[in-house]
Design a protein around this motif. Structure first.
Motif, PDB file in Angstrom:
ATOM      1  N   ALA A 163       0.823  -1.211   0.000  1.00 39.13           N
ATOM      2  CA  ALA A 163       0.000   0.000   0.000  1.00 39.13           C
ATOM      3  C   ALA A 163       0.859   1.263   0.000  1.00 39.13           C
ATOM      4  CB  ALA A 163      -0.937  -0.003   1.213  1.00 39.13           C
ATOM      5  N   GLY A 164       2.014   1.197   0.652  1.00 36.93           N
ATOM      6  CA  GLY A 164       2.897   2.353   0.707  1.00 36.93           C
ATOM      7  C   GLY A 164       3.696   2.573  -0.558  1.00 36.93           C
ATOM      8  N   GLY A 165       3.658   1.593  -1.480  1.00 37.99           N
ATOM      9  CA  GLY A 165       4.403   1.728  -2.725  1.00 37.99           C
ATOM     10  C   GLY A 165       5.515   0.723  -2.870  1.00 37.99           C
ATOM     11  N   GLY A 166       5.668  -0.173  -1.894  1.00 39.50           N
ATOM     12  CA  GLY A 166       6.735  -1.167  -1.932  1.00 39.50           C
ATOM     13  C   GLY A 166       7.911  -0.744  -1.085  1.00 39.50           C
ATOM     14  N   PHE A 167       8.289  -1.588  -0.115  1.00 39.24           N
ATOM     15  CA  PHE A 167       9.412  -1.253   0.767  1.00 39.24           C
ATOM     16  C   PHE A 167      10.661  -0.938  -0.053  1.00 39.24           C
ATOM     17  CE2 PHE A 167       6.971  -3.972   3.847  1.00 39.24           C
ATOM     18  CZ  PHE A 167       6.711  -2.950   4.744  1.00 39.24           C
ATOM     19  N   GLU A 170      11.372   4.871  -3.647  1.00 37.55           N
ATOM     20  CA  GLU A 170      11.669   6.273  -3.345  1.00 37.55           C
ATOM     21  C   GLU A 170      10.450   7.034  -2.854  1.00 37.55           C
ATOM     22  OE1 GLU A 170      13.467   8.070  -6.729  1.00 37.55           O
ATOM     23  OE2 GLU A 170      15.284   6.805  -6.660  1.00 37.55           O
ATOM     24  N   ASP A 171       9.273   6.638  -3.310  1.00 36.03           N
ATOM     25  CA  ASP A 171       8.055   7.359  -2.924  1.00 36.03           C
ATOM     26  C   ASP A 171       7.230   6.587  -1.895  1.00 36.03           C
ATOM     27  OD1 ASP A 171       7.253   5.289  -4.549  1.00 36.03           O
ATOM     28  OD2 ASP A 171       5.747   6.478  -5.637  1.00 36.03           O
ATOM     29  N   PHE A 172       7.915   5.753  -1.098  1.00 34.20           N
ATOM     30  CA  PHE A 172       7.178   4.950  -0.114  1.00 34.20           C
ATOM     31  C   PHE A 172       6.406   5.855   0.848  1.00 34.20           C
ATOM     32  CE2 PHE A 172       6.664   2.518   3.828  1.00 34.20           C
ATOM     33  CZ  PHE A 172       6.101   1.361   3.326  1.00 34.20           C
ATOM     34  N   GLY A 173       5.129   5.540   1.026  1.00 31.58           N
ATOM     35  CA  GLY A 173       4.283   6.328   1.925  1.00 31.58           C
ATOM     36  C   GLY A 173       3.707   7.584   1.292  1.00 31.58           C
ATOM     37  N   ASN A 174       3.976   7.804   0.001  1.00 23.50           N
ATOM     38  CA  ASN A 174       3.427   8.958  -0.695  1.00 23.50           C
ATOM     39  C   ASN A 174       1.899   8.926  -0.614  1.00 23.50           C
ATOM     40  OD1 ASN A 174       2.326  10.521  -3.016  1.00 23.50           O
ATOM     41  ND2 ASN A 174       4.482  10.868  -3.485  1.00 23.50           N
TER      42      ASN A 174
END
Length: 437
Positions: A163-167, A170-174
């Motif tokens: 959900a965060g964009g993949g551990f 660069e944009d994790f948690g966007n």
């Protein structure tokens, strides 16, 4: 003999949806498992230092092996004394439990040592399948309920990572990633609850497809990888060389196979619960045997060991589909995808937040099924300790795996997975804590 209570399912294990519905629901199973199907071969290829061509082949080989073993596991084949496959809707794939020992073995003897070691280890799992029946007496409802709950809970970190964009991205948690995950989550929940009986089982596929399309104009999908992929590729026997059968290469994989046995028993118990099927001991043993058999034949075409995927069990109560015909179709789709790399790549570039929105609901559903199972257990002091300890240790290992990383020898492997760690704790406490008269 098995007994089936058919209540909340649209399609039971033996039901046969029409061809169109079967294809749609089978494809839904493949999408759900796809991240896990391709992740391990990508890691192994990286460890082996493969180039783009060999890496692409290893991914295709993993899809082919997964498709073949999924069909075997879901259908069930062979005589009673060597029955292979539980006959329940199951998706198979390569497992992370074998990554750590693979790094050591490949470093010592190369990729042929990896294949040889896993094939020898697979024989151990086949042998252990004949001892599953006496083991099952140590799996009363308080243990199985804890394991099922733990299975869903430990997978939740995977879903949140998606959900965060993949551990590591660069944009994790966007907020954009979270928004996509929420959109997919809501679409699946609404279609599953309000959709007509023919549409509701495909809620995950519909939600994922809508999320995928929404991501395209947002620049979250790179079709360059699809353009670069080959149109057609045939499997090759021993493409990377003849496996190197040495005992020293098999020993590091022993813990991985022991973990797989424990987890597969837990997955079979979960499948029995969510498909509303009472399983015989022999059927569960046949499920473990399919893992070992699949792990032995997979290296012939260049894939790693096969294991039963727990995440697809979450689709069953969520979509109310337990038809093994659908899982068999999923296996056929994976085989076809392995022959057409462009098609496989099109699915593999699906943005992680799309998978996250679906995963949160699916894995949560598995945890809820475990809670439902535990609701039928008398929560006296003994059972409370067993449940609390299993969940505590299992979740603790999942959250902070480094805590057990330095355990000696085989213990490190057995406790490397939150599911296996929690299961071991529940089994041990169930034996040493006697019921008070």
């Amino acid at each position: 003999m098995e007994e089936k209570v058919h209540t909340g399912l649209t399609y039971g294990v033996e039901d046969k949806p029409d061809l169109g519905t079967t294809i749609v629901l089978g494809f839904q199973n493949v999408i759900t498992a796809f991240g896990g199907l391709v992740a391990v071969p990508l890691i192994i290829a990286g460890i082996a230092g493969f180039g783009v061509e060999d890496t692409a082949y290893m991914v295709s080989a993993a899809l082919l092996a997964s498709g073949i073993v999924s069909i075997i596991q879901s259908k069930g084949f062979g005589p009673k004394w060597f029955r292979v496959g539980a006959g329940l809707p199951t998706i198979m794939g390569t497992d992370f439990a074998f990554v750590a020992p693979a790094a050591a073995v490949i470093g010592a003897g190369g990729i042929t040592a990896y294949f040889g070691g896993t094939m020898l280890g697979a024989l151990l799992e086949v042998g252990l399948s004949y001892f599953v029946k006496p083991l099952l007496k140590f799996f009363p409802p308080v243990v199985t309920g804890s394991v099922i709950s733990l299975m869903g809970m430990t997978l939740m970190s995977v879903a949140m990572g998606w959900a965060g964009g993949g551990f590591g991205s660069e944009d994790f948690g966007n907020p954009m990633n979270i928004g996509i995950a929420v959109l997919v989550f809501l679409i699946i929940a609404l279609i599953n609850h309000y959709g007509p009986s023919r549409i509701a089982p495909a809620a995950v596929l519909i939600g994922a497809a809508i999320g995928y399309v929404v991501c395209i104009p947002l620049g979250m999908v790179d079709f360059g990888q699809v353009v670069a992929a080959e149109w057609f590729a045939l499997p090759q026997f021993f493409k990377f060389g003849v496996p190197d059968f040495k005992l020293e290469y098999a020993i590091p994989f022993v813990s991985g196979y022991l973990v797989t046995v424990i987890e597969t028993v837990g997955v079979m118990q979960t499948l029995g619960a969510v498909t509303e099927t009472k399983l015989t001991d022999e059927r569960i043993a046949a499920g473990v045997r399919a893992d070992g058999f699949g792990s032995f034949i997979a290296p012939f075409i260049g894939s790693g060991p096969a294991a039963t995927f727990s995440q697809n069990a979450g689709l069953i109560p969520l979509t109310r589909n337990a038809s093994r015909k659908v899982a068999i179709m999923g296996g056929i789709i994976m085989i076809v995808m392995s022959l057409f790399p462009k098609f496989a790549t099109l699915i593999s570039i699906m943005p992680q937040p799309v998978l996250g929105g679906a995963g949160i609901l699916m894995f949560g559903t598995v945890a809820a099924a475990g809670v439902q199972s535990l609701s039928r257990v008398e929560f006296n002091n003994r059972n409370m300790i067993i449940v609390a300890s299993a969940l505590g240790v299992g979740l603790g290992v999942s959250f902070v795996p480094d805590t057990v990383a330095q355990l000696p020898g085989i213990l490190s492997g057995l406790f490397s997975s939150g599911i296996s760690a929690g299961t071991i704790v529940a089994l041990v406490l169930n034996i040493i804590l006697k019921e008070k008269v």
